[in-house]
Structure formats: C-alpha cells, structure tokens
Design an enzyme around this catalytic site. Structure first.
Site, PDB file in Angstrom:
ATOM      1  CG  ASP A 120      51.338  21.179  12.246  1.00 17.14           C
ATOM      2  OD1 ASP A 120      52.192  21.083  11.341  1.00 17.14           O
ATOM      3  OD2 ASP A 120      51.592  21.636  13.372  1.00 17.14           O
ATOM      4  CG  PHE A 126      64.199  30.973  10.070  1.00 16.94           C
ATOM      5  CD1 PHE A 126      64.937  29.917   9.580  1.00 16.94           C
ATOM      6  CD2 PHE A 126      62.847  31.028   9.767  1.00 16.94           C
ATOM      7  CE1 PHE A 126      64.332  28.942   8.809  1.00 16.94           C
ATOM      8  CE2 PHE A 126      62.240  30.063   9.005  1.00 16.94           C
ATOM      9  CZ  PHE A 126      62.991  29.013   8.524  1.00 16.94           C
ATOM     10  CE  LYS A 154      69.600  28.631  15.243  1.00 13.15           C
ATOM     11  NZ  LYS A 154      69.262  28.342  16.636  1.00 13.15           N
ATOM     12  N   GLY A 168      56.138  20.830   7.723  1.00  7.41           N
ATOM     13  CA  GLY A 168      57.267  21.564   7.159  1.00  7.41           C
ATOM     14  C   GLY A 168      58.565  20.793   7.267  1.00  7.41           C
ATOM     15  CG  ASP A 192      50.941  23.230  17.287  1.00  4.86           C
ATOM     16  OD1 ASP A 192      51.863  23.377  18.093  1.00  4.86           O
ATOM     17  OD2 ASP A 192      51.130  23.042  16.073  1.00  4.86           O
TER      18      ASP A 192
END
EC number: 7.6.2.1
Length: 1159
Positions: A480, A629, A652, A768, A860
């Site tokens: 990651d 979100f 946002k 991501g 993580d």
C-alpha cells in the site's frame, strides 16, 4: 488532494450522526430550516456503501473463498453489495427486541446470554478434543498405528510400554501447552463475565454481572466504562443525544467516534416513565460498520443505522452517561463474531516437506518388502527343518510351543514387525523441533533493535509462528502507499482558491498559530500550519471583497464539511487550552487545522449544529444534513443553515468525482486554472481535493428533505436510495478551489525499495491515489527511475506498468487476466492506482495463481486486510490507520524500512536454518533405520534388534534432538552486515538452494554410506569373536550418535558456548544413558557396556566409523565449495578471511535472478 478511495472504503466514518437533530432556534431559522424542524426525523446521512450493505465483511474476510467465488473487479463487488442492501428485513430474517421486556423478547426465541467463552476446552472435553485436534497430523496417526501393532503378542518387537512413550511424550507436551493457554483464556473469561453493569430492574438501575445481562434489558453506561453488549442508544447526558465512544478494543482506532440517540427516545427517563417499544433488526453478523434496523416507539416507525448502535468493547468518552437497550449479547455481539483472528497459513517449506515424507514412507515400505521377501525365501528353503530350528520349531520338545502360524501369516507378521522396527524413518520429533525452532527465531526477531520503532514505541510482532522461513523466499512484495510507504501524517501545503494558487516561495517557513479568547482563556489549535501571507490577509477581510468572499466560503467548507470532533484539553499553562481535532481521517484533520490557521476555527460540534470562530467572532451554523463519503460518489457534503438565513450545500471530494457535478457553464477560466493547479500538485506527489458549493432555495431544500425522509426509512435498498438523494443535491456546484496535502515518505523508504529490487524482489505498489500522485511518489521512493522507459530487442530497458482501478474492473475475473500477468511479469515495476480493496486482493491472487513464487503484502489500514490475507505472507504496519491490518497480519512492525532486515537478514537466516534442520532430521533417523536394516539381514530376517529398546526410544528425544534445535535457532551462515551489503544473497531462498529434491537425494546417498560404515566396521572387527549382541548394539548406538552429531558440527558456521554445550553435551549424555541402562539388572544387556568398553577394539571401531563415515562428505564438500561455490559460500569466505573491507565497492558476482516460475 486526491481522495484516496480505497483508504476510506472501510472507514466507518461514524463520527457523524445518521442524521442531524437540530434544536428549535427561532433566531436562526429560515423557511428551509422550518421545514426540517417540523419533520419527525431530523437526521440526514448517506451511509457509505460498505456500511449499509454489510459488504465490507465480504471484502475483508476471505474465509469463505471456497464456498463462494469472490469477484475482485469493482463491478462484481458493488453489485454484490447492492443485492445485500436490498434485502428486506422480514420477521423470519430479523430478531424482535421488546424494549425493557427481556422476558417477552426471549420468549419465542432464546437469544444468546451475555456470558462469553473464548476458551476452546472444558474440563470434560479437553482430553478428547485436544487429542482429536492433534491427530489431524497424519504422522501422529501413523505412530499410533505402530504403537497399537506393537501391543499384539505376535508383533511385539519392543516392550509394550516403551513403544508408546515417544508418541505419548509428543502428545503430552502439546497438550500441556494447549492446557496452559486455555487456562489463561478461562481466567480472562471469568474476569470479563463477572464485571458489573447498571441494568434497569423494577424501574431502578441496579448492579448486575455482565454474564447475567439479557437481550431487551435497558443498560446505563457511565463515562470511561466499557460496554457489556451491543446496544441501541436511547438517550445520553448530552441534550442533543450525542455520545462519544472509543473503539480501540474493537478495531484498534483510538480516535473518538460519535453515536446518536433518536430524538423520540432522547428525553425519556426509564426510571420515571416506562419505555415501551419494539426494535426489529438484522440477525447477528460480523459487520462492525453496518447496522440496519427499525424501531417502533409511540406508534411511530424510526430507522436505525450504524450511528445509533454502540458495540461491546467500546468505551464511553467525554459523555457523562448513556442509556441503551441490549440487542446483541455474548457470542452474538459483533466483537465476538469478529474474534476469529487471521487465517491459518502453512509454510511453503513444510508443504514441500510432505513430499519427502511420502518418499520416506515409500522407502520404509521398500525396506519392509525386502525383509519380507528374504524371510519368505528363507522359510521355503528351510521348510523341512522348521520342526527343530529355534524360533520356528513346531514340535513341543521342551514343554514350550512357539506357535508357528504358517508361511502366509509369518510373512505378514514379518512385514508388520519390520514397520515397527523401522518406524523412525518418519521423524516424529521433527514436528516439535520445528515448533521450538520457530519460537526461538521469533524471539530473536522480536528482540531485534533494528526493527524497533521509537516513534510508536513498538517492537516487531510475530503473530504467526508457522511461516517464519517463508520470509526468506519472497519474490513479490505488494505494498500500500498511504501510511505504508508514507507517514500518513498529512501536512497542508498548497491551496488554489477561485483560480489563484496561494502557495510557493511566498509561504512562511515557520508555521503560525491562530488563537481565540474564550472567557479569559486562550484557545489555540494543537497543530500549527504554514500560511501564505497574501491569503491570510484575504481571509481576514471576510466578505468585504469578491476575493474575500470566495476565501470565506472555501475555508468555511473546510471547517464544516467533515466528521471532526473538537476536544479542548488543558496545558501546563492554566490560561491556555489546546483544541485537539479528533477524526478518523488524517486528511480531514489536516484540512480543519488549515482552516483554523486562517481564522476559521471549529470550536464545537453537536448533533444539530457547529460553532466556528471566524476571525474572532463566534458563529453558529445549523447542520441540516450530512452526506458522508462513500466509495461510489467519492465525495461528501454538508447542508448548513447559515446565520444570514440562507441554506448552502458544501461539497468536497476527488477531482474525478467533483468535476462531474460542477456547473461547467460558469467560470470556465476558474475551472481550467484549478485543473492546471491540480495537475501541478499531483505531479509533486501531493494529495488533492476539490471543494464546491451552491445555495439551496426553500423548494430545493424541501424536496431534498422529503426525499431523504423517504429513503432513510426504507427497508428495501436503503443505501442505494440514500446515494440517489445525495447525488440529487450534489450537482450544479460552483467551484471554490482545491487543496493539496503532503503525505511524506517514511524514513528509509527509497533505500529499502532499492535494496529489495537488488535482491530480486519485485515491488508492486497498490494505491487509491490518482495516477500523477502515484507516479510522483514512485520517483521519490526510487520505485521509478529515469532509466525506465520503452524497450526494444536491441537494448532491453526496464519497463514500468501503471494501471488504474477502472481498467482493472474489466481485466480482473476475465480472460484478460492472463494477458495482464504476461505483461506485468515483463515489467520491473508495477504501479496500480485508484484501486479498491478487493482489487488489491485480486492483483495478489493474479500472481499467486500463475506462479510458484512467494508473495508478501504489506499495508496499514482496514482496506489492506483482504490483500494481507490473500498473500502468502501478510505484514501489518502499526500506523495512523488503526490496527485492523495488524490484527489480520502474520507479522507487524512500525516502518516499511524494517522490511529489509526482516527479509534480507532474518528471512535468509530462518530459511537456511529450517531447510538444513529438516534435511538433517531426515538424515539422522534414516542412518539409524539403515543400521537396523543391515542387522536384520544377518539374523535370518527375524527382526531381532541389537540396540536396546530404551536407547532406540531415547535416540530422537535426548541423544540427537537438542543440537539440531539449538543450531536451528542460533546458527548464522552470514553476518547481518554482509547480508545487508549484498542484497543479491537473498536469491538463495528464491532459488531454493537450502532445501530441494536434489539435496534430499544426496543426503539419502550419504545416509546409506554412513550406515554401511557404522554397521560393517564393528561387524567385521568382531567377526568370529564371542561378543554378545547387547555389547555390539551399544557400540552401534554410540557410533550412530557420535557420527550424526559430528556431521552436524561440520556444518555449523558460527560456534558459541550454547552450540558447544548442545553438541558435545548430547554425546556425553548418550554415554551416560547407555551406561545407566546397562547397569540396570532387570534389563537385557546387563553390564554389557562395562565389558566391551575395556577393550581397545571398541574405541578403535568408534574412531574408524566416524572417519570412514565422514570422509566422502568432506571430499564432496571441498570439491563443491572449491570448484563450484554459490553466492553464500563466496561471501562466507570473504567474511572468514576479513576481506570485506578490501572488497570495497567491488561487486561480488552473483547468480542471475530467475524469472517467474509457472505453476
């Protein structure tokens, strides 16, 4: 910043209510707000897709791979989640809880009590259950069968008690260990179950043990108390119904989360008035981020979501008290349902070892067949003499019948007796030796100061003892980015507002703090942020100018559009207080601190409003709605009732999501300028975020509100309907600007990646973030270099593959997978951006299914759990994202750079030691078997044994077991310094140099030669003498023990006092044991060793056996190391003669790294 979709997919984001309850504020109410206040339900949320659908558990857990195929493409996962969320909670699929009526609740269905049991055994079930579990090892069944055969009179070779002792010893050691571990669990359960909670009984809260709590009872929790069960919140000490909980015991996250009581139950006091209602909720499940239910109170039906339930194990914080009704208890709570740990993994070496054990089994069958065939020939040849020959005579000449059973049964008995005599060909002690060696290796890994993280005060954790040696064979590392390669400590760096970039050289070098005066005390943010002087001046002008108005709206959006909880803490100065912004997302924390630095300080948040200090003036904004979100929209929004009576929606999110909902017909120049700034920020490796807003008319708000009310109370497809409502209001936005946050690389990451690549390990980064950000981090981490580009036949150049999650939707789980693998295997670097958690696992599976190479995944966050569990080795980083990754991992550590000593040093050592130890165990037992085999050939194939049965039993337990365990834990073929200086040495594990089929067969050839030397030298020396069989047996057992221990001594690289004590001590212990056994008058061979040891022939035979047995090994080892040395041997010679300094920068020539091995 680029909104990291994968980082937030598994976030509960429960820091906000499932709706916002506003108090009647006439002074701030507009017509739109009046519409809200007249509603029966004042909540507004769009729960994330993973929460509402329960799909996050499907994504995190890979335990059900065998029963149901999991699609790794986004479309497959998404559709699966939608179908889950659209299931109606019918009476058959739901549990009915009658509030404050546990008798009626449990009348029809007896729900689980609140007593928890984490122990595996009870006093009655321990013995049968533990033995059953241990016999899952096939080798144990084999040894049990041998012991049973030896109990039959016709097959008794050893004493009946002696034959069962080795297996009994192994079973007992394992059982004692299991019993101790289970005792600790019982003790922990007893403490947990006897804790006290306040439960409503006869209209009074009375103390009650946790284990006696039942579903339907009303419970009162006070500040800092732990919740005894999962319960729906009814009321709290806060007048707005908010409660703060800490879920560190549940998911490892220390940040506070908010939960809310429904307005309809908020002011009901159970002691004064009877609370009556019915809750219909889903059946118990493992999804800690999802909850779907309805509650009927006073004839009204209310929807319940994840923000209305508080779970067992959480602690109540910053709230005086909270009252709730138990809905799940005991083993049915979400905490207990998730109490399964990481999936069990088996090491590749142990799996390969099973093949050799099968070969050894065939060896055993072959030896037994040879003995049986020879016995058959002997019986047929002497069939006319059987009446008179000892052991076979059929006539009772001296009053004793020898029970001759005929040729057929005699051969069968001979075969079975051969199996008993040669049983140690399969080493029973190997399994315990491997467990002990792994424990020792884990101890030294944990104690390694080079893998101690001072920042988090955390040591290396070895959570799985089964796969230590796999660390030395890794070929692919899947990492990651955020929090793994980077620190996940966000720092606000740049900002673009209304097309103007307020960043660069003008920014102040030293961060400046902002503070406000409240009741004579100074309140300032805990973290200071660098500010731009020009932007700071504009922010102070408020709405005086056009630029100031845009700046005002932008920072108001940053301060309000989040799930941050402000907590005021004391400092050493009584006149100064710090405001600490608690949130689940480090991105949101950085943005709120940035808003505070520019004079927009979030002071207070309740369930219905927020208070923001704007340039010294406190303003209250009614929170009319919040859409959190989710991974589909990739944005969040808040609807605010402003002091000027207007209603505005602030949004946002990721640029890929936001530009689709911004009105492009307005301010095209601003839009283009912002896009340009975003590209610049991303190229610098910054995480970008776009902010927009629009004002809502009364009719628009009313339409939104009615749509939300309908969606939030739906029992079919609630998540999809809520998404639709959110998307309807998040459109035609006016762009305000963009922010850029820096997530700095962890210390030593570039050097670590370079070392791993030199070691022949392919590093794939799965993130991501957007493509530009990922590429920039790739360059700064040395994953990408300027040498990477195109390739041609003439001059092959390293190639990098960069692919995004959208492309993976069409590739994973399709026929294109093979083509992607072929392409990726030709690339030196693979970088996947914009990938979802299941896609991360899909990439790992893509490689695992098509190669025999070992894979390692490191991450993580909760979004990395699926990837960690899919890989052969999973490593969790204990960082800012909570401990979900750590809890699901095999190993855990504080920094990515620790991967270098873990793999290149400990991984190499563990693999080399374990590989040698397995081969050595096969060798030492086979030597003993072949000595017994040669003896059978000289005793008319009667399976008579010369070696005392007690010595045969102690051979694997005392005589030879300790040295191999000590060497397996302590020996080092190379020093740490050499292994780190020359990462290419790690290739020995990738090429399987320490354990392979060729080495196995060479070991067997050497074994046969040594057994021949041990058996025939004493036989020939004493041929024709009157020596008894017991004396010769003592000579053979001593020769075997001395030879196998010296064999081990030859291969030891680094000697220390422990190694000396183990090897020479075992030889001395053998002499002592043989002497003691021969001194016991009731055992066969009484005083034999004392007689035979008097002669010089005895000692000369021992010396001859050792010299003749080891000469071929010496010769082959010399020729191999001199004429065809491997990398490790070259480096060892350089160490031995102190030439490492002289070598300097000269590269040791290493073997070429092999390409991927196809399955």
């Amino acid at each position: 910043m680029t909104w990291d979709t994968s980082k937030n997919l598994f976030k509960s984001n429960s820091g906000r209510p499932s709706g916002m309850e506003t108090k009647n504020s006439a002074e701030n109410s507009s017509s739109a707000e009046a519409t809200l206040n007249s509603s029966s339900s004042r909540r507004s949320i769009l729960s994330s897709h993973s929460k509402a659908s329960g799909n996050s558990i499907r994504e995190v857990s890979f335990a059900d791979f065998g029963s149901k195929p999991v699609r790794h493409g986004s479309r497959g996962a998404d559709s699966e989640g939608l179908s889950t969320s659209q299931k109606e909670i019918s009476d058959e699929d739901a549990r009915l809880i009658y509030i404050n009526d546990p008798v009626k609740t449990n009348e029809k269905f007896e729900f689980a009590g609140n007593s928890v049991t984490t122990s595996k055994y009870s006093f009655i079930t321990f013995l049968p259950k533990n033995i059953f579990e241990q016999f899952h090892r096939v080798a144990y069944i084999y040894f049990l069968a041998i012991a049973i055969l030896n109990q039959l009179p016709q097959l008794a070779v050893f004493g009946r008690g002696v034959s069962i002792l080795p297996l009994a010893f192994v079973l007992s050691v394992t059982a004692i260990k299991a019993a101790y571990e289970d005792y600790r669990r019982h003790r922990s359960d007893r403490i947990e179950n006897n804790r006290i909670a306040s439960v409503l009984v006869n209209n009074q809260f009375q103390p009650k043990k946790w284990k006696d709590i039942r579903v339907g009872e009303i419970i009162k929790i006070h500040a800092s108390e732990t919740l005894p069960c999962d319960m729906v919140l009814l009321s709290t000490s806060d007048p707005t119904g908010v409660a703060y909980v800490q879920t560190v015991n549940l998911d490892g996250e220390s940040n506070l989360k908010t939960r809310f009581a429904k307005h309809e139950t908020l002011f009901k006091m159970p002691e004064k008035e009877k609370v009556i209602g019915l809750i219909k909720c889903e059946k118990p499940n493992r999804n800690i981020y999802g909850f779907q239910a309805n509650m009927e109170v006073n004839g009204r039906r209310l929807s319940l979501g994840p923000s209305n339930i508080i779970l067992r194990g959480c602690e109540l914080k910053n709230t005086e008290w909270g009252i709730g009704v138990a809905v799940y208890a005991g083993r049915e709570t979400k905490a207990m349902l998730n109490n399964s740990g990481a999936p069990s993994k088996r090491s590749r070496l142990e799996t390969h070892m099973n093949i050799e054990i099968i070969i050894l089994s065939l060896f055993l069958v072959a030896l037994c067949t040879v003995v049986s065939a020879c016995a058959l020939a002997w019986l047929l040849r002497h069939k006319n003499e059987l009446n008179y020959l000892p052991y076979y005579r059929k006539k009772d000449l001296v009053g004793k019948d020898y029970n001759y059973y005929g040729v057929g049964l005699e051969i069968l008995f001979t075969f079975l007796m051969s199996v008993i005599v040669f049983q140690i060909m399969i080493p029973i002690s190997l399994y315990i030796s491997m467990e002990l060696v792994r424990v020792g290796q884990a101890y030294f890994m944990i104690r390694d100061t080079e893998m101690y993280d001072e920042a988090s005060n955390s040591r290396f954790q070895c959570r799985s003892l089964n796969i230590n040696e796999d660390l030395g064979q890794i070929k692919y590392v899947f990492s990651d980015k955020t929090g793994t390669l980077t620190e996940n400590k966000m720092e606000f760096q740049r900002v673009s507002i209304w097309g103007v970039d307020y960043s660069g050289a003008k920014s102040q070098i030293e961060p400046v703090g902002y503070s406000v005066q409240v009741e004579g005390k100074v309140i300032k943010p805990k973290m200071n942020v660098k500010t731009d002087p020009e932007l700071l001046q504009l922010s102070e002008r408020r709405n005086d100018t056009k630029e100031g108005r845009h700046v005002y709206d932008f920072f108001l959006a940053l301060a309000a559009c989040n799930t941050i909880v402000p907590l005021v803490t004391d400092t050493s100065d009584p006149t100064v207080k710090m405001i600490d912004y608690q949130g689940e997302s480090p991105d949101e924390q950085a943005l709120v601190y940035a808003a505070a630095a520019y004079g927009f300080m979030l002071i207070e948040r309740t369930s219905g409003y927020i208070v923001i200090d704007i340039q010294g003036e406190r303003q209250r904004f009614n929170v009319l709605g919040l859409h959190e979100f989710d991974s589909d929209r990739k944005r969040m929004s808040v609807i605010l009732g402003c002091p000027d009576k207007s209603v505005k929606v602030f949004v946002k999110g990721a640029d890929s999501s936001m530009f689709g909902v911004i009105d492009k017909s307005l301010n095209k120049n601003i839009l283009h300028a912002t896009e340009s700034h975003l590209h610049d920020y991303s190229s610098l490796g910054l995480r970008t975020l776009v902010v927009g807003m629009r004002q809502l008319s009364a009719s628009e708000f009313e339409q939104w509100h009615s749509s939300f009310e309908e969606a939030s109370t739906a029992v079919i497809g609630r998540a999809a309907l809520l998404r639709k409502v959110a998307s309807a209001v998040e459109n035609n936005l006016c762009i305000l600007g963009a922010s850029a946050i820096e997530d700095k690389l962890q210390q030593g990451v570039p050097e670590a990646i370079e070392s791993l690549r030199i070691a022949g390990i392919k590093v794939w980064v799965l993130t991501g973030d957007k493509q530009e950000t990922a590429i920039s981090i790739g360059y700064s981490s040395r994953l990408l270099t300027n040498n990477i580009g195109g390739s041609s036949e003439a001059s092959p150049t390293p190639v990098a593959l960069i692919i995004d999650g959208t492309s993976l939707v069409y590739i994973l789980d399709s026929e294109l997978e093979e083509q992607l693998f072929q392409l990726a295997s030709k690339c030196s670097v693979v970088l996947c951006c914009r990938v979802a958690p299941l896609q991360k696992a899909g990439i790992v599976a893509l490689v695992k299914k098509r190669t025999a190479d070992m894979t390692l995944a490191i991450g993580d966050g909760a979004n990395d759990v699926s990837m960690i569990q899919m890989a052969d080795v999973g490593i969790g980083i204990s960082g800012q994202e909570g401990r979900q990754a750590v809890m699901a991992s095999d190993f855990a550590m504080g920094q990515f750079r620790f991967l270098v000593p873990l793999l290149l040093v400990h991984g190499h050592w563990n693999y080399q030691r374990m590989g040698y130890m397995i081969l050595y165990n096969f060798y030492r037992n086979a030597v003993m078997v072949f000595v017994l085999f040669w003896f059978v050939l000289f005793t008319a194939f009667t399976l008579t044994t010369a070696i005392n049965e007690w010595s045969s039993m102690l051979y694997s337990i005392i005589y030879t077991s300790v040295p191999t365990i000590v060497v397996g834990i302590l020996d080092k073929d190379l020093s740490r310094k050499t292994l780190l200086k020359y990462p290419q040495l790690y290739g020995a594990g990738q090429r399987h140099e320490c354990y392979n089929t060729k080495l196995f067969w060479l070991t067997m050839v050497d074994t046969i030669w040594q057994s021949v030397a041990i058996f025939f030298i004493p036989l020939l020396a004493y041929w024709g003498s009157s020596i008894d069989i017991s004396s010769l047996g003592d000579l053979w057992i001593l020769a075997v023990v001395i030879l196998v221990n010296l064999h081990l001594a030859i291969d030891v690289i680094r000697w220390n006092w422990t190694t000396h004590a183990a090897i020479w001590g075992s030889i001395i212990a053998t002499f002592i044991c043989v002497t003691v056994i021969d001194a016991l008058p009731f055992l066969i061979g009484y005083w034999a060793i004392f007689e035979v040891a008097k002669t010089a022939t005895f000692w000369l035979c021992l010396l001859a056996c050792v010299i003749v047995g080891l000469i071929p090994r010496f010769v082959v080892k010399y020729l191999y190391q001199y004429y065809s040395p491997c990398d490790v041997q070259i480096a060892r010679e350089a160490e031995k003669f102190g030439n490492l300094r002289e070598v300097g920068d000269v590269q040791i020539e290493m073997n070429a790294i092999l390409g991927p091995q196809r399955r």
